[in-house]
Design an enzyme around this catalytic site. Structure first.
Site, PDB file in Angstrom:
ATOM      1  CE1 TYR A 293     -26.508 -21.737 -12.514  1.00 21.94           C
ATOM      2  CE2 TYR A 293     -26.278 -23.995 -11.742  1.00 21.94           C
ATOM      3  CZ  TYR A 293     -26.812 -22.726 -11.598  1.00 21.94           C
ATOM      4  OH  TYR A 293     -27.662 -22.444 -10.547  1.00 21.94           O
ATOM      5  CE1 TYR A 343     -26.509 -22.259  -7.128  1.00 18.65           C
ATOM      6  CE2 TYR A 343     -27.531 -21.731  -5.022  1.00 18.65           C
ATOM      7  CZ  TYR A 343     -27.592 -22.327  -6.269  1.00 18.65           C
ATOM      8  OH  TYR A 343     -28.728 -22.988  -6.652  1.00 18.65           O
TER       9      TYR A 343
END
Lengths: 389, 473
Positions: A293, A343
């Site tokens: 991430y 995102y």
């Protein structure tokens, strides 16, 4: 009793990734789910479970209505922002493995760029006298109001302890943008950056430059989870869920666990890593690629350390040696990650992991048998190990 | 003047007043005399032995004070102050007082004084509200010989609107939610106390606080008052995006307190490029608006800035005690409340622990002291002797007048450096020095021409002064 190997990801789907989708978040969710269900070779009537993020604006029943799903046996939401990503798949896997549902779709869809942007400072805490409202109350009044700022606090201490520099963070961004440059689905397709670009980008919150922060996107991603046996009979090669874990650390807070823990560590991620390796019976040497991430570059370094790919404080050297490049020791985010592709709160990373295991990714890493995926860091988090069947 | 903005009007008036030049001010009714000097030295605690032939230089303004005269003359700046008052800039705080002594006065000298307008600058955003700085000068003569001059500056500001209800506050927008488990902390902050939760069973300290002790699960809890000292554990400098209520760049610090717990707050009074992990810091209470005070941090040993300080970012607010904002809504030089500004940058890097640091002087501000010094400086403004009236005007209590502050700075320097002669005193005014408090004076010799003096009370710095010394013959 173990969850490992009992379930698989049979389908992945997504909308386009943009800065302005021009449609509702519910529509994005429905489109992503339909795309994933088709990819799995199923129809909406095969789905009996839905899982999403607590922060998603489209309820499970609303998505079920749009898709025409006749009924739900399982629905669940996972907390803590982007930390929920792999957690949705973990919940789905648990439901399928225990017979609570047959086929569960995990989804996340938002207009994070054209609608509510997480990176903006909230004018005041409207969370009230909730435990979360109390947490924010120790930080918001000081203008300490954005995820970039909260991560920067960790990053500054990490630099101090280990001598890491802004360039060390920048190399992560450069690598992600290089990967995205050859991914046609990525927002930053054919738009790589240099370390000089990174250094020249404006400060957002020192020590983070603009290019240490991931982009903001509109879009949706969905993941179909079903039993391993059933997945074997479906059109795409199943991506076996060998490990699925959630984790929170000691004295955990939303994104400001500054009070009793070492700021150079991410204990929640360390816990997730230990669980994943144990569940899968694997170790860092057994994965050929990783989806880490990457909302902010410094935490990519800390994750490499927490998951055991290198020692404490060594991630900067690992990255500087080209370790996270496509031809490196551990290719990280071959799709370009959230810095380069989009995102979507970590869900697009899970889809990329599935493609890597299927062997269908645009930036395919050779010989991926196992891949580790992580979710949002700083917050309570989650992770997956996905393997070729 | 229809169509003209306040700014235009004020600038025109300032031009007119400046062009008018020096004007005679009120008379000096008495010659320089031993009786007034004795009153003054006794009230201020000055040993007084050195003033057999000359007068204390910091007494200069005393000679021209009008006393209880009902027809006392106005200030040269009155028209400008009244204009601002009429346009809603009703607040006033004195920010700077700078005296220059051409020579010491001899007993028996007859003085006269003049005033001239020094200018109006603004509008400036300050911690108290938008305002204009108004400056004027008073000059004293013996015959035709100039003997002393004083620059005096006030901030006339538009007070921030007071809120009607606790949630309707139009003030600082970033407000904490306060609940049963955290109220003790914010109550403490309002009282100028930094509180750390303590388990009443096992004694464990904890911040942020919560309802149950994680070590022993007890729900009985109390608190300790933190020393307010700590070190910087980590920090960030916020640039983007805009945060309502704050001007970037500002520093957010994670402080490890001496007691072992950590807290987040803004680091004030330190340029971002000078912030270092490990630097010692100390707490400073910053009033964000009428209802919210935040515990903030400053480099240890640094002076507390002025209430009206024009620091950027998180520092652009007052750090002060209650009452300063409302005290004195009438213009005039006799109105003395806390205030200062950063327009004339006084270098205030005081380090009391430095080798050339002077010993500390503590002055107990009893009501008698506050009243006696006000009267000995011929200052009959009620806020210096009438407690009820001072409170009615929004002050916590009666407070020290500026003429005394100047005198105490002089006393401090001459007690420690008896052989020097003063050329002038420049004071940046801070929080009020209320009766019941203690004024602690510390200082440092900069070189053979300058001494820095800091006068601190419990609310922060009351005055930060540079005392200029005459060249030694």
């Amino acid at each position: 009793m173990t969850l490992s190997g009992k379930t698989a990801i049979a389908g992945i789907g997504a909308t386009e990734f943009s800065k302005e989708s021009g449609r509702s978040e519910l529509q994005l969710a429905a489109e992503a789910c339909v795309d994933a269900i088709k990819d799995a070779g199923l129809t909406p009537s095969d789905v009996d479970g839905l899982v999403t993020f607590s922060s998603d604006s489209s309820s499970e029943i609303a998505v079920a209505r749009e898709l025409g799903i006749p009924g739900l046996s399982f629905f669940s939401r996972v907390e803590y922002g982007g930390g929920a990503a792999c957690g949705t798949v973990a919940h789905a896997a648990m439901a399928v493995a225990t017979g609570q549902a047959q086929t569960v779709v995990c989804y996340r869809a938002f207009n994070e760029r054209s609608g509510h942007r997480f990176g903006q400072a909230a004018p005041r805490s409207d969370r009230g006298v909730t435990s979360t409202g109390m947490e924010f109350s120790w930080h918001l009044p000081y203008g300490f109001a954005t995820p970039a700022a909260w991560v920067a606090m960790y990053a500054r201490r990490y630099m101090h302890e280990y001598g890491a520099t802004s360039e060390d963070f920048g190399r992560v961004a450069v690598a992600m943008r290089r990967h995205a440059a050859t991914n046609p689905k990525a927002w930053f397709h054919e738009r790589p950056i240099t370390l000089e670009d990174h250094q020249a980008s404006r400060w957002v919150v020192e020590p983070l430059h603009l290019l240490d922060c991931c982009q903001e996107s509109d879009g949706g991603v969905a993941i179909v989870v079903t039993s391993a046996e059933r997945a074997r009979d479906l059109p795409n090669p199943p991506a076996l869920i060998r490990g699925a874990a959630q984790g929170a650390g000691p004295n955990q807070m939303m994104m400001f666990s500054y009070y009793e823990t070492d700021l150079t560590t991410l204990p929640a991620m360390g816990r997730v890593g230990e669980t994943l390796w144990r569940q899968a019976g694997l170790g860092p040497a057994d994965v050929r690629a990783a989806i880490l991430y990457d909302h902010f570059t410094p935490f990519v370094l800390v994750q490499l350390e927490e998951l055991g790919f290198c020692g404490r404080g060594e991630a900067k050297d690992f990255v500087a040696d080209g370790g996270v490049e496509l031809d490196g020791h551990l290719p990280v985010n071959p799709n370009g990650g959230q810095l380069g592709e989009a995102y979507i709160h970590g869900m697009n990373g899970i889809a990329e992991a599935v493609r890597q295991v299927r062997g269908t990714a645009v930036n395919q890493v050779a010989g991926v048998e196992n891949i580790i995926v992580t979710a949002g860091t700083g917050v309570p988090t989650s992770g997956l190990i996905i393997s070729r069947f | 003047m229809e169509g003209e903005t306040l700014h235009d009007q004020l600038m025109a008036l300032a031009g007119e007043l400046t062009a008018a030049g020096e004007r005679p001010a009120g008379a000096c009714p008495d010659p320089v005399n031993a009786a007034m000097i004795r009153n003054w030295t006794q009230a201020l605690g000055d040993r007084g032995t050195r003033w057999a032939e000359t007068a204390p230089p910091a007494m200069i303004q005393v000679w021209s004070m009008p006393g209880l005269n009902p027809d006392k003359p106005g200030s040269i700046a009155d028209r400008a102050l009244t204009l601002l008052n009429d346009e809603g800039f009703t607040g006033v705080v004195a920010t700077n007082c700078e005296q220059t002594y051409d020579r010491y006065l001899r007993h028996g000298e007859h003085l006269r004084s003049t005033m001239r307008f020094g200018g109006a600058t603004g509008p400036k955003r300050t911690g108290l509200g938008e305002g204009y700085f108004v400056t004027w000068y008073q000059t004293w003569y013996s015959g035709d010989e100039r003997v002393a001059e004083m620059m005096f500056r006030v901030l006339k500001f538009r007070p921030r609107r007071r809120s009607s209800g606790s949630h309707a506050a139009k003030g600082y927008p970033l407000r904490p939610a306060v609940g049963p488990d955290t109220r003790f902390f914010w109550d403490g902050v309002r009282d100028g106390e930094l509180r750390i939760q303590r388990c009443a069973e096992c004694g464990r300290l904890r911040h942020p606080p919560g309802p149950m002790c994680p070590a022993c699960q007890a729900t009985k809890r109390d608190h300790v008052t933190a020393s307010g000292r700590g070190t910087l554990h980590s920090y960030v400098v916020h640039h983007h995006p805009p945060v309502p209520g704050l001007d970037p760049p500002f520093v957010v610090a994670l402080v490890e307190l001496d007691e072992g717990v950590r807290m987040v707050g803004n680091l004030l009074g330190c340029p971002p490029e000078q912030v270092r992990i490990g630097m010692p810091v100390e707490v400073s209470f910053q009033e964000m608006d009428d209802e919210l005070t935040l515990p903030q941090w400053r480099p240890a040993g640094s002076p507390t800035p002025s209430p009206a300080g024009t620091e950027t970012g998180a520092g652009a607010r007052s750090e002060r005690g209650p009452g300063a904002e409302t005290a004195g809504s009438e213009p005039g030089p006799e109105v003395e409340t806390a205030g200062s500004e950063a327009e004339t940058e006084v270098e205030t890097a005081l380090h009391p622990e430095a080798a050339e640091g002077l010993p500390e002087l503590r002055v107990e501000l009893t009501p008698t002291f506050v009243i006696a010094t006000a009267l000995a400086t011929r200052d009959f403004t009620p806020v210096h002797h009438d407690t009820a009236l001072a409170r009615a005007q929004g002050s916590k209590d009666i407070f020290l007048n500026i003429l005394t502050t100047m005198g105490l700075v002089q006393r401090y320097v001459l007690e420690h450096l008896p052989d020097v002669a003063l050329e002038g005193i420049s004071v940046r005014l801070g929080v009020p020095a209320y009766a019941g408090d203690t004024l602690t004076l510390t200082g440092r010799v900069v070189d053979d021409r300058a001494v820095e003096v800091r006068g601190a009370v419990s609310l922060g710095d009351h005055a930060v002064a540079t005392v200029r010394l005459k060249e030694q013959p």
